[in-house]
Write an enzyme that holds these catalytic residues in place. Structure first.
Site, PDB file in Angstrom:
ATOM      1  N   ARG A  69       5.310  -6.139   2.633  1.00  0.00           N
ATOM      2  CA  ARG A  69       4.123  -6.841   3.123  1.00  0.00           C
ATOM      3  C   ARG A  69       3.406  -7.556   1.970  1.00  0.00           C
ATOM      4  O   ARG A  69       3.300  -7.026   0.863  1.00  0.00           O
ATOM      5  CB  ARG A  69       3.162  -5.857   3.803  1.00  0.00           C
ATOM      6  CG  ARG A  69       3.770  -5.171   5.007  1.00  0.00           C
ATOM      7  CD  ARG A  69       2.833  -4.143   5.616  1.00  0.00           C
ATOM      8  NE  ARG A  69       2.509  -3.068   4.684  1.00  0.00           N
ATOM      9  CZ  ARG A  69       1.765  -2.009   4.994  1.00  0.00           C
ATOM     10  NH1 ARG A  69       1.277  -1.898   6.222  1.00  0.00           N
ATOM     11  NH2 ARG A  69       1.525  -1.070   4.099  1.00  0.00           N
ATOM     12  N   GLU A  75      -5.598   4.902  11.237  1.00  0.00           N
ATOM     13  CA  GLU A  75      -4.429   4.388  11.946  1.00  0.00           C
ATOM     14  C   GLU A  75      -4.694   4.231  13.451  1.00  0.00           C
ATOM     15  O   GLU A  75      -5.558   4.908  14.028  1.00  0.00           O
ATOM     16  CB  GLU A  75      -3.237   5.332  11.750  1.00  0.00           C
ATOM     17  CG  GLU A  75      -2.803   5.512  10.311  1.00  0.00           C
ATOM     18  CD  GLU A  75      -2.190   4.261   9.710  1.00  0.00           C
ATOM     19  OE1 GLU A  75      -1.853   3.332  10.475  1.00  0.00           O
ATOM     20  OE2 GLU A  75      -2.046   4.214   8.479  1.00  0.00           O
ATOM     21  N   ARG A  92      -0.967  -7.117   4.044  1.00  0.00           N
ATOM     22  CA  ARG A  92      -1.703  -5.844   3.900  1.00  0.00           C
ATOM     23  C   ARG A  92      -2.888  -6.105   2.988  1.00  0.00           C
ATOM     24  O   ARG A  92      -2.736  -6.533   1.849  1.00  0.00           O
ATOM     25  CB  ARG A  92      -0.789  -4.764   3.316  1.00  0.00           C
ATOM     26  CG  ARG A  92      -1.478  -3.415   3.051  1.00  0.00           C
ATOM     27  CD  ARG A  92      -2.071  -2.836   4.322  1.00  0.00           C
ATOM     28  NE  ARG A  92      -2.515  -1.455   4.148  1.00  0.00           N
ATOM     29  CZ  ARG A  92      -3.700  -1.104   3.670  1.00  0.00           C
ATOM     30  NH1 ARG A  92      -4.561  -2.028   3.267  1.00  0.00           N
ATOM     31  NH2 ARG A  92      -4.025   0.171   3.574  1.00  0.00           N
ATOM     32  N   ASP A 134      -6.436  -3.103   8.890  1.00  0.00           N
ATOM     33  CA  ASP A 134      -6.209  -3.588   7.530  1.00  0.00           C
ATOM     34  C   ASP A 134      -4.887  -4.342   7.381  1.00  0.00           C
ATOM     35  O   ASP A 134      -4.436  -4.611   6.266  1.00  0.00           O
ATOM     36  CB  ASP A 134      -6.263  -2.436   6.518  1.00  0.00           C
ATOM     37  CG  ASP A 134      -5.321  -1.286   6.871  1.00  0.00           C
ATOM     38  OD1 ASP A 134      -4.251  -1.557   7.454  1.00  0.00           O
ATOM     39  OD2 ASP A 134      -5.660  -0.121   6.582  1.00  0.00           O
ATOM     40  N   ASP A 181      -8.596   0.929   3.182  1.00  0.00           N
ATOM     41  CA  ASP A 181      -7.737   1.635   4.129  1.00  0.00           C
ATOM     42  C   ASP A 181      -8.561   1.966   5.358  1.00  0.00           C
ATOM     43  O   ASP A 181      -9.676   2.486   5.252  1.00  0.00           O
ATOM     44  CB  ASP A 181      -7.204   2.923   3.492  1.00  0.00           C
ATOM     45  CG  ASP A 181      -6.250   3.673   4.411  1.00  0.00           C
ATOM     46  OD1 ASP A 181      -5.497   3.008   5.147  1.00  0.00           O
ATOM     47  OD2 ASP A 181      -6.255   4.921   4.376  1.00  0.00           O
ATOM     48  N   THR A 182      -8.042   1.626   6.530  1.00  0.00           N
ATOM     49  CA  THR A 182      -8.718   1.956   7.788  1.00  0.00           C
ATOM     50  C   THR A 182      -7.896   3.004   8.535  1.00  0.00           C
ATOM     51  O   THR A 182      -6.679   3.113   8.323  1.00  0.00           O
ATOM     52  CB  THR A 182      -8.893   0.719   8.691  1.00  0.00           C
ATOM     53  OG1 THR A 182      -7.602   0.196   9.052  1.00  0.00           O
ATOM     54  CG2 THR A 182      -9.685  -0.370   7.967  1.00  0.00           C
TER      55      THR A 182
END
Length: 312
Positions: free
Chosen positions: A158, A115, A107, A93, A112-113
């Protein structure tokens, strides 16, 4: 009379032998036909079995396709979209682009993916898959960013944006593969939330990716502990040492490494790219602590080889 009697006996004998021969020939013919019929039956049975096997394989393939074939519709180019060249995929992501003549970390909004190299969380199940798909979708591409309404930066600096690649929403492609969850929903940046929720619900209903184990993907993040015993969990822990050593070896050859999400290099030389060019900052430099690095170097020679100059 005696001669006639012998003649009739001879004739009778011949007739009996002829009848016996006919009977034997008839039996052999029936036996041959029966064997042929049986062989044909066996061939037919084998053909049916082969057909069943083929059908079973096609069913399996169809089942696999059904589990991930969630349609992602084409998206119109945003009215105020910004076209940028992608320079580096960080994970599933996050990536870097050339924006306003600077290498800028983006970002992705609203997803959300898991980590892949978090300093505390490490590698999470399906994180490598999400990152690999991001590489497949984005590497070498020109993408369109629809920037966040409120200035477009998070606490790490970001750039926040919706992302479109090859006429499709990058967020929806990650969600459709079961490699991302809808997250970080903060008004006013909720423009596509209904579309994303719809795609997420389809992936969840099909139990694919992060939704394959109940309790892994939740509203408050990912919970690797519930994945213990699964292939995704075992694969990560099986290869973690090997992957780490490989990454270290690769970085040591190039003399480079990736900073953490805050742009810190953990005491290594910081490489920063801006409108002033490529500049490296030594730990003893005045602005080292406040400099956000795009890349880290082990020594000055590595920085110079990469085209960076010393800070003045």
């Amino acid at each position: 009379m005696k001669r006639n009697s012998l003649s009739w006996r001879g004739v009778s004998y011949v007739l009996m032998m002829m009848l016996l021969s006919l009977f034997l020939l008839s039996g052999c013919a029936e036996l041959s036909n029966g064997e042929t019929s049986n062989n044909a039956g066996s061939t037919s049975t084998a053909a049916v079995s082969s057909s069943d096997s083929a059908y079973s394989s096609s069913e399996t393939a169809a089942s696999v396709n059904d589990s991930s074939d969630i349609a992602v519709s084409n998206s119109e180019k945003p009215e105020h979209g910004v076209t940028v060249k992608l320079t580096k995929v960080v994970d599933g992501d996050t990536f870097q682009v050339l924006y306003q003549k600077k290498i800028t970390t983006v970002r992705v909004l609203l997803i959300d993916t898991p980590e892949t190299h978090h300093p505390k969380l490490g590698v999470q199940p399906y994180g490598p898959e999400a990152s690999a798909q991001a590489h497949r979708l984005l590497d070498g591409k020109t993408v369109t960013l629809e920037l966040a309404k409120d200035g477009g930066r998070d606490k790490y600096g970001r750039l926040l944006a919706y992302v479109f690649v090859d006429g499709k929403s990058f967020e929806e492609l990650q969600l459709a593969s079961g490699l991302a969850r809808v997250a970080y929903v903060y008004p006013p940046n909720t423009k596509y939330i209904d579309q994303y929720r719809s795609v997420e619900n389809q992936a969840r209903a099909k139990n694919i990716g992060i939704w394959s184990v109940n309790g892994y993907a939740e509203a408050n993040g990912f919970h690797p502990e519930v994945m213990k015993g699964t292939a995704a969990y075992d694969e990560i822990h099986k290869n973690s040492n090997q992957s780490s050593s490989t990454a270290v070896a690769e970085n040591s050859v190039e003399g480079q490494s990736t900073p953490n999400q805050a742009g810190d290099c953990g005491g290594l030389i910081k490489g920063n790219i801006s409108s002033r060019g490529k500049i490296y900052h030594m730990p003893s430099d005045r602005y080292y602590k406040v400099t956000k690095a795009e890349i880290c170097f082990k020594n000055r020679n590595d920085a110079v080889k990469a085209g960076f100059r010393a800070a003045k």
